[in-house]
Design an enzyme around this catalytic site. Structure first.
Site, PDB file in Angstrom:
ATOM      1  N   ASP A  82       0.819  -1.210   0.000  1.00 57.03           N
ATOM      2  CA  ASP A  82       0.000   0.000   0.000  1.00 57.03           C
ATOM      3  C   ASP A  82       0.863   1.275   0.000  1.00 57.03           C
ATOM      4  O   ASP A  82       1.881   1.342   0.713  1.00 57.03           O
ATOM      5  CB  ASP A  82      -0.881  -0.033   1.270  1.00 57.03           C
ATOM      6  N   HIS A  83       0.459   2.255  -0.782  1.00 57.52           N
ATOM      7  CA  HIS A  83       1.069   3.602  -0.776  1.00 57.52           C
ATOM      8  C   HIS A  83       2.593   3.599  -0.778  1.00 57.52           C
ATOM      9  O   HIS A  83       3.222   4.220   0.089  1.00 57.52           O
ATOM     10  CB  HIS A  83       0.594   4.388   0.454  1.00 57.52           C
ATOM     11  N   HIS A 181      -7.612   9.359   5.051  1.00 58.71           N
ATOM     12  CA  HIS A 181      -7.014   8.359   5.939  1.00 58.71           C
ATOM     13  C   HIS A 181      -7.188   8.785   7.390  1.00 58.71           C
ATOM     14  O   HIS A 181      -7.079   9.970   7.712  1.00 58.71           O
ATOM     15  CB  HIS A 181      -5.513   8.227   5.644  1.00 58.71           C
ATOM     16  N   GLY A 182      -7.446   7.827   8.267  1.00 58.46           N
ATOM     17  CA  GLY A 182      -7.568   8.138   9.697  1.00 58.46           C
ATOM     18  C   GLY A 182      -9.025   8.301  10.090  1.00 58.46           C
ATOM     19  O   GLY A 182      -9.922   7.853   9.378  1.00 58.46           O
ATOM     20  N   HIS A 215     -10.061   4.866  -0.937  1.00 56.24           N
ATOM     21  CA  HIS A 215      -9.177   4.928   0.236  1.00 56.24           C
ATOM     22  C   HIS A 215      -9.933   5.558   1.404  1.00 56.24           C
ATOM     23  O   HIS A 215     -10.977   6.176   1.218  1.00 56.24           O
ATOM     24  CB  HIS A 215      -7.929   5.756  -0.100  1.00 56.24           C
ATOM     25  N   GLY A 216      -9.375   5.395   2.607  1.00 59.43           N
ATOM     26  CA  GLY A 216      -9.972   6.047   3.786  1.00 59.43           C
ATOM     27  C   GLY A 216     -11.272   5.409   4.217  1.00 59.43           C
ATOM     28  O   GLY A 216     -12.250   6.099   4.514  1.00 59.43           O
ATOM     29  N   ASN A 237     -10.274   0.370   1.166  1.00 58.40           N
ATOM     30  CA  ASN A 237      -9.109   0.229   2.025  1.00 58.40           C
ATOM     31  C   ASN A 237      -9.460   0.560   3.470  1.00 58.40           C
ATOM     32  O   ASN A 237     -10.036   1.629   3.741  1.00 58.40           O
ATOM     33  CB  ASN A 237      -8.009   1.198   1.564  1.00 58.40           C
ATOM     34  N   VAL A 238      -9.070  -0.346   4.364  1.00 61.72           N
ATOM     35  CA  VAL A 238      -9.388  -0.161   5.785  1.00 61.72           C
ATOM     36  C   VAL A 238      -8.122  -0.397   6.598  1.00 61.72           C
ATOM     37  O   VAL A 238      -7.571  -1.506   6.595  1.00 61.72           O
ATOM     38  CB  VAL A 238     -10.483  -1.168   6.231  1.00 61.72           C
TER      39      VAL A 238
END
Ligand code: 13P
Length: 291
Positions: A82-83, A181-182, A215-216, A237-238
């Site tokens: 990832d990333h 994200h977060g 994402h996120g 994505n988790v």
């Protein structure tokens, strides 16, 4: 053998109008818990590691555990990096046996993002064992080594998205649409559904070629998730959810058993917490019974 590329898993999901959870793990207990939950629900799975855990645990070690778990599991499973902002590390992880690679050059200008993404795509396609995810626009928040401030986040331009996927040959595409994200700071995060739908139509209107990634995932309300799946979202994505499950379960167990020194019991609680969280996601994504 149930090891697959993420692309194969996600083409099927997009066509079937459900989505597949892509769960970031940082250790073996989390990986086992995520696999066990998917086995129980007969759901396809994408396991993810970001760069730091893959370097800390060792990419070869992670791949060996992934293969051992996946080979005996009668569900399709992919292992995704990832990333990753480093083209060479992307190639090394593909060589090691990851079956999906995300080159994240989204902080670069369009031309450089295309150049780096294409380099990873060409490499992985020659190898033949890994598909590739690229990102355009930037997702705010922190995921491992990638940090984007809220006021620096840029939504994906749909016309540029077409140019990006055509020129790179990427297999999966992650457009920035306002997810982060977060933990979200508000109960109703500002997500640009219309933009997402337009990007899907422009890229996949004539038949599914390039599944879309959201994402996120952590904190996205159920109606947002369902709407994004309806618009073509195939991979969610988790990460933060699983970190919270691990740390909260560990803390709670130790708080209640301060004088006990039996790590196996903590692991059991962690597995239980992750199993519950992942089952909740499988239910939201509609992936149960699809394997
Ligand atoms: P969350 O941490 O918000 O779940 O996001 C995960 C993610 O998008 C990883 O790429």
């Amino acid at each position: 053998m149930s090891i697959q590329t993420a692309k194969d898993i996600l083409i099927e999901a997009t066509e079937g109008k459900y989505a597949v959870g892509a769960f970031n793990i940082t250790n073996l207990i989390q990986m086992e818990a995520v696999v066990e939950a998917h086995l129980d629900h007969r759901a396809p799975l994408i396991i993810q590691t970001s760069v730091t855990p893959s370097q800390f645990l060792g990419k070869e070690v992670l791949v060996a555990i992934f293969r051992t778990l996946a080979e005996s599991a009668p569900i399709p499973i992919a292992l995704h990096l990832d990333h990753c902002e480093d083209v060479n590390y992307c190639k090394q992880c593909a060589d090691a046996g990851y079956t999906n690679i995300m080159i994240d050059a989204s902080k670069q200008d369009l031309e450089e993002n295309i150049r780096q993404t294409k380099e990873v795509v060409d490499y992985c396609h020659r190898l033949g064992t890994a598909s590739v995810e690229g990102e355009l626009g930037t997702v705010s928040g922190v995921e491992d080594q990638v940090r984007v401030a809220e006021d620096e986040a840029l939504l994906c331009n749909p016309e540029q998205a077409v140019e990006f996927v055509e020129q790179t040959g990427v297999d999966l595409f992650a457009p920035a649409i306002g997810t982060a994200h977060g933990v979200y700071k508000t109960a109703n995060p500002k997500v640009d559904f219309e933009r997402f739908g337009k990007i899907f139509r422009l890229i996949n209107g004539q038949g599914v070629r390039i599944p879309l990634v959201v994402h996120g995932g952590t904190g996205l309300p159920l109606d947002y998730v369902r709407k994004l799946i309806g618009l073509g979202g195939a991979k969610f994505n988790v990460s933060t959810d699983l970190k919270h499950s691990l740390i909260d379960a560990t803390y709670e167990y130790i708080r209640q058993h301060r004088d006990e020194y039996n790590p196996g019991r903590i692991d059991k609680e962690v597995k239980k917490a992750i199993h519950a969280k992942v089952s909740y996601w499988i239910d939201m994504l509609g992936s149960a019974g699809k394997a």
